[in-house]
Design a protein around this motif. Structure first.
Motif, PDB file in Angstrom:
ATOM      1  N   SER A   1      16.973   3.211   9.548  1.00  0.00           N
ATOM      2  CA  SER A   1      16.334   3.119   8.156  1.00  0.00           C
ATOM      3  C   SER A   1      17.669   2.821   7.192  1.00  0.00           C
ATOM      4  N   PHE A   2      17.445   2.402   6.211  1.00  0.00           N
ATOM      5  CA  PHE A   2      18.416   2.096   5.201  1.00  0.00           C
ATOM      6  C   PHE A   2      18.138   2.065   3.697  1.00  0.00           C
ATOM      7  N   PRO A   3      18.617   2.219   2.539  1.00  0.00           N
ATOM      8  CA  PRO A   3      18.026   2.020   1.336  1.00  0.00           C
ATOM      9  C   PRO A   3      17.898   0.698   1.032  1.00  0.00           C
ATOM     10  N   ILE A   4      17.078   0.563   0.204  1.00  0.00           N
ATOM     11  CA  ILE A   4      16.700  -0.801  -0.284  1.00  0.00           C
ATOM     12  C   ILE A   4      16.012  -0.536  -1.815  1.00  0.00           C
ATOM     13  N   ASP A   5      16.361  -1.825  -2.695  1.00  0.00           N
ATOM     14  CA  ASP A   5      15.635  -1.869  -3.805  1.00  0.00           C
ATOM     15  C   ASP A   5      14.617  -3.060  -3.681  1.00  0.00           C
TER      16      ASP A   5
ATOM     17  N   SER B   1       8.752   4.631  -4.012  1.00  0.00           N
ATOM     18  CA  SER B   1       9.949   4.359  -3.862  1.00  0.00           C
ATOM     19  C   SER B   1      10.966   5.622  -3.371  1.00  0.00           C
ATOM     20  N   THR B   2      10.710   6.365  -3.166  1.00  0.00           N
ATOM     21  CA  THR B   2      11.384   7.794  -2.493  1.00  0.00           C
ATOM     22  C   THR B   2      11.732   7.366  -1.250  1.00  0.00           C
ATOM     23  N   GLY B   3      12.815   7.972  -0.584  1.00  0.00           N
ATOM     24  CA  GLY B   3      13.422   7.736   0.835  1.00  0.00           C
ATOM     25  C   GLY B   3      13.657   6.309   0.968  1.00  0.00           C
ATOM     26  N   ASP B   4      14.147   6.004   2.121  1.00  0.00           N
ATOM     27  CA  ASP B   4      14.745   4.781   2.778  1.00  0.00           C
ATOM     28  C   ASP B   4      13.532   3.854   3.344  1.00  0.00           C
ATOM     29  N   PHE B   5      14.194   2.679   3.497  1.00  0.00           N
ATOM     30  CA  PHE B   5      13.246   1.896   4.159  1.00  0.00           C
ATOM     31  C   PHE B   5      13.501   1.754   5.641  1.00  0.00           C
TER      32      PHE B   5
ATOM     33  N   GLY C   1       0.766  -1.202   0.008  1.00  0.00           N
ATOM     34  CA  GLY C   1      -0.066  -0.001   0.304  1.00  0.00           C
ATOM     35  C   GLY C   1       1.028   1.195  -0.054  1.00  0.00           C
ATOM     36  N   GLU C   2       0.406   2.195   0.647  1.00  0.00           N
ATOM     37  CA  GLU C   2       0.846   3.556   0.651  1.00  0.00           C
ATOM     38  C   GLU C   2       2.307   3.645   1.075  1.00  0.00           C
ATOM     39  N   GLY C   3       2.617   2.918   2.227  1.00  0.00           N
ATOM     40  CA  GLY C   3       3.979   3.008   2.943  1.00  0.00           C
ATOM     41  C   GLY C   3       4.164   4.446   3.500  1.00  0.00           C
ATOM     42  N   GLN C   4       5.260   4.545   4.297  1.00  0.00           N
ATOM     43  CA  GLN C   4       5.691   5.871   4.870  1.00  0.00           C
ATOM     44  C   GLN C   4       7.222   5.887   4.903  1.00  0.00           C
TER      45      GLN C   4
ATOM     46  N   GLU D   1       5.295 -15.442  -3.566  1.00  0.00           N
ATOM     47  CA  GLU D   1       5.440 -14.891  -4.933  1.00  0.00           C
ATOM     48  C   GLU D   1       5.942 -13.435  -5.348  1.00  0.00           C
ATOM     49  N   ARG D   2       6.612 -12.820  -4.378  1.00  0.00           N
ATOM     50  CA  ARG D   2       7.082 -11.753  -4.610  1.00  0.00           C
ATOM     51  C   ARG D   2       8.282 -11.218  -3.611  1.00  0.00           C
ATOM     52  N   LYS D   3       8.930 -10.327  -4.010  1.00  0.00           N
ATOM     53  CA  LYS D   3       9.999  -9.587  -2.857  1.00  0.00           C
ATOM     54  C   LYS D   3       9.261  -8.259  -2.360  1.00  0.00           C
ATOM     55  N   PHE D   4       9.576  -7.913  -1.251  1.00  0.00           N
ATOM     56  CA  PHE D   4       9.165  -6.611  -0.821  1.00  0.00           C
ATOM     57  C   PHE D   4      10.037  -5.611  -1.377  1.00  0.00           C
ATOM     58  N   LYS D   5       9.247  -4.595  -1.841  1.00  0.00           N
ATOM     59  CA  LYS D   5       9.696  -3.248  -2.571  1.00  0.00           C
ATOM     60  C   LYS D   5       9.341  -1.963  -1.986  1.00  0.00           C
ATOM     61  N   THR D   6       8.127  -1.832  -1.830  1.00  0.00           N
ATOM     62  CA  THR D   6       7.356  -0.661  -1.173  1.00  0.00           C
ATOM     63  C   THR D   6       6.236  -1.345  -0.427  1.00  0.00           C
TER      64      THR D   6
END
Length: 832
Positions: free
Chosen positions: A245-249, A209-213, A153-156, A257-262
């Motif tokens: 926090s840290f950066p991720i792709d 996809s802006t900002g860190d995880f 979803g939206e994420g923060q 069936e998926r990787k975490f992206k956002t």
């Protein structure tokens, strides 16, 4: 940051710390991680949740059930996906141009969804996942279960955590009209069910996809002697004043069936599930279906092979109990229907009733009831109250027996009340902010009374089903049963205290019995053969009944109610099916007032709900009914011209007619029933039940007959089964003549003769019948309400009087009264 990670600081990072926390299987593992990095988890790096050290009461006083608390997480995930879709469409969720309801949001953001197809539903369900974690296998060890909830979803952003995930009572969603949440507190309700330390991991990355995880850990503050507060509080981890926090792709987090992206991911460690919960693909999947009766989006549940190595079904999707019932109705449902109520007190609500079969597959009655209860009533919710598809409160089956007085449907009826269109002022007084239970206020009492009145009508669908099932055992009492009842009452003085108590309970009418005409019941009228109804998917016919050349179809008593029927050929499910449903629309064309000041001048057309309370029923074998109840702004003599439309693809069928407001009807005089003496006594009928009845036993029934007529099981350990209508009337008492209690009682005779066996039988059924009668009488007249602890839970469920009495006799009470009851004097008194 070097000093925080100890000796391995050069090679260690926040990324590694996150995975250490995330891969901890349970609270025990996480405690070891905290010990390993005690420099990071020192007291200075924790901050009170919501910046409020008095947050203990806010968090603790929410959902009282761990499943309801978990549902809040899932609801937040649905909100997050809809919010993300809104942003992606170029619209701010708080703007007036944003959708103003969840239904509108679905129509705008998912216009081409076809989630009734398995492949498309599974693909969408992967956007919201509930995943089990923990050590395994669970079979013998009973390891803790941790729960992961993921949404795409939206994420923060990490810097926004404190104003979103970690805030309390900020009302972040209060001006977003298409989401369920309002107070920004419901998601914290699950914290109290997270093990002993209340560990909950929250991690997220913004959808664009802006900002860190970012990630943080919530816990209950370990209370120390230096603390000055009475209660402890809940707190979250911040390192050097910031959310780690840290950066991720992308990250491999074990999602299906998926990787975490956002999006967002939350892990609740050592979650305290109710007793009996095991695999997610079965038990939790079923509970989520119940609590999310009609969710906006499908959801996925996933368990692990480590926990259940022999389970072939570890991943399953769900889309709410409503769709599950639709998919399984051919196998499990006998009937289903809906009614729409429009009333000035609450606005509009739709009530759907689902009646289950008494036998499914090759199961007997007992096994069928067990399967239905386990499959559809896991959380003891018989009446569900929902907003936007999420259950906000419920009644148990006590409502069906005590308020509807439909004991026969107690284990076979599910009622869904859609409260989404309630008036705001009524709705806010009905539900708690925790969204898991109803308030005990005036509105709740009104709603309960209103539902009971509407659903228990004598000419209603439920009463028709109950009557049909009850007719499975429709025989007269035997002559010796009638004699037993008559002799008992004749030998008891009419002015005795016992007779007065009997009269209070059973409305005995003994004074005029000598003048009653002899003879049995009148023969039943011959029943005409009902022509088979052949339903169509879409209507080709729609006609109002009662015109007969006149445009006036009904005279409606002021302050009364009148039903108007329409003939159609459309199928019963037309209003309720998810694919191409139809609708019945009512409008007012004209009002001719009989007001002395207004004359006979036509009035202005109004919305029908301004002048009538309305009930609209779904089609039933070619008949659609509406019921109209005039409001106070109508007067006797007023005429209202109405138009009723039945929608269909590319066409609308309509009927126009007039209704006239008439004087209030006088109460109908009660006509005494004709029948035998037993009926006039008002006492419950005594029936003998056997495992298998023979052809000679015309006045007896089989165990299977009893189960069909009462839904209560009868076997060798059963002594008596009562047939009651709610707690108001005891109509029949089935005494088991093949019970082990009677067999053991007879066994005390060595080589008994027929007379001894007959005396033993009479003592047995006389004792059981009259003890049942007196216990029922006293319990009812003293106003007792009985509840029983639910197995494996701390909750109590209210028990109807009939079930209580059956259970009482099954557990040694009957043995006591047979051996120590002193029934000889009573039997002599009634003419043995």
């Amino acid at each position: 940051m070097a000093n925080l990670f100890g000796d391995s600081a050069e090679s260690f990072s926040y990324r590694d710390l996150f995975f250490k926390i995330y891969h901890a299987k349970d609270e025990e593992d996480l405690n070891e991680v905290i010990k390993e990095f005690i420099a990071i988890f020192n007291d200075k790096n924790w901050k009170p949740l919501g910046s409020n050290m008095s947050n203990y009461g806010i968090v603790k006083n929410q959902q009282s059930n761990p499943i309801a608390a978990l549902i809040e997480k899932v609801t937040n995930s649905i909100d997050a996906l809809l919010t993300k879709k809104c942003y992606e469409s170029g619209c701010n969720p708080k703007d007036k141009s944003a959708p103003q309801s969840m239904t509108e949001a679905l129509e705008r953001f998912y216009p081409d969804n076809n989630w009734d197809l398995n492949s498309q539903r599974r693909a969408q369900a992967q956007e919201i996942q509930i995943i089990a974690d923990g050590k395994g296998p669970r079979k013998n060890k009973g390891y803790d279960t941790s729960v992961i909830v993921y949404d795409n979803g939206e994420g923060q952003h990490p810097e926004d955590f404190e104003n979103t995930f970690l805030s309390l009572v900020r009302g972040n969603k209060n001006d977003v009209h298409f989401v369920q949440g309002k107070y920004n507190m419901g998601g914290s309700g699950s914290i109290v069910f997270c093990g002993k330390n209340r560990y909950q991991l929250i991690a997220s990355k913004k959808y664009n996809s802006t900002g860190d995880f970012g990630f943080t850990l919530i816990r209950e503050h370990p209370k120390r002697e230096s603390d000055h507060t009475k209660e402890t509080w809940y707190e979250y981890l911040m390192v050097d004043g910031k959310i780690p926090s840290f950066p991720i792709d992308q990250l491999d987090l074990g999602l299906d069936e998926r990787k975490f992206k956002t999006g967002s991911i939350i892990k609740m460690f050592s979650y305290q599930f109710p007793k009996g919960y095991s695999g997610f693909a079965q038990d939790l999947n079923q509970s989520v279906n119940e609590y999310l009766f009609n969710p906006a989006l499908p959801i996925l549940t996933k368990d692990t092979a480590e926990r259940y190595p022999n389970n072939n079904v570890l991943v399953n999707d769900l889309f709410g109990l409503k769709r599950r019932l639709q998919n399984e109705e051919g196998e499990y449902l006998e009937d289903k229907f809906s009614e729409v109520f429009e009333d000035e007190k609450f606005g509009r609500m739709k009530v759907s009733c689902f009646v289950f079969k008494t036998k499914v597959k090759d199961y007997d009655l007992k096994k069928t009831k067990e399967v239905i209860q386990k499959r559809y009533f896991k959380n003891s919710m018989a009446v569900l109250f929902s907003l936007n598809g999420q259950v906000h409160g419920h009644y148990t089956s006590e409502f069906i027996t005590r308020s509807l007085k439909l004991n026969l449907l107690k284990s076979h009826l599910l009622i869904h009340v859609d409260c989404t269109e309630f008036d705001y002022n009524f709705q806010k007084e009905l539900f708690m902010a925790s969204r898991d239970r109803l308030k005990d206020g005036d509105e709740t009492q009104f709603l309960r009374h209103y539902l009971a009145k509407q659903l228990s009508k004598k000419d209603g669908r439920l009463a028709e089903i109950e009557k049909r099932r009850k007719q499975a055992v429709d025989i007269d009492t035997s002559s010796n049963t009638s004699d037993l009842l008559k002799n008992f009452t004749k030998n008891m003085p009419l002015d005795s205290d016992l007779m007065k108590l009997l009269g209070k309970t059973f409305k005995l009418d003994l004074k005029d019995q000598k003048n009653k005409p002899k003879g049995g019941k009148k023969p039943k009228k011959s029943e005409t053969q009902e022509a088979p109804f052949k339903p169509e998917r879409f209507p080709s016919l729609f006609k109002v009944s009662g015109k007969n050349g006149s445009d006036v179809v009904a005279k409606i008593p002021l302050n009364g109610e009148k039903s108007i029927k329409f003939s159609t050929d459309v199928e019963n499910e037309y209003f309720d099916r998810t694919d191409e449903p139809g609708e019945l629309k009512i409008s007012v064309l004209d009002i001719k007032s009989n007001d002395s000041e207004g004359g006979n001048k036509p009035g202005k057309p109004k919305d029908p709900t301004e002048i009538f309370n309305i009930v609209k029923s779904s089609p039933n074998k070619g008949t659609i009914k509406i019921a109209l109840n005039p409001k106070e702004n109508l007067k006797v003599g007023d005429a209202v011209q109405m138009k009723v439309d039945l929608t269909a693809p590319g066409k609308e069928f309509n009927e126009m007619f007039w209704v006239i407001i008439a004087d209030k009807e006088a109460p109908k005089a009660k006509v005494p029933k004709e029948g035998d003496d037993t009926e006039n006594l008002g006492l419950p009928q005594l029936l003998f039940a056997y495992e298998k009845k023979s052809d000679e036993q015309k006045d007896a029934v089989s165990w299977e007959d009893v189960e069909t007529a009462t839904t209560m099981t009868m076997d060798y350990f059963t002594v008596m089964v009562p047939d009651s209508k709610g707690d108001d009337s005891l109509e029949r008492i089935f005494v088991n003549m093949d019970s082990s209690v009677l067999m053991n009682f007879k066994a005390k005779y060595k080589n008994p003769n027929l007379e001894q066996l007959d005396i033993a039988n009479r003592k047995y059924y006389t004792s059981v019948y009259f003890h049942t009668l007196f216990l029922y009488m006293i319990t009812k007249n003293r106003g007792y309400q009985i509840s029983q602890k639910i197995e494996g839970r701390e909750d109590y469920d209210e028990v109807d009087l009939g079930t209580y009495l059956k259970d009482l006799f099954d557990h040694y009470y009957s043995v006591f009264i047979l051996n120590f009851g002193g029934m000889e004097e009573m039997m002599q008194g009634i003419g043995e």
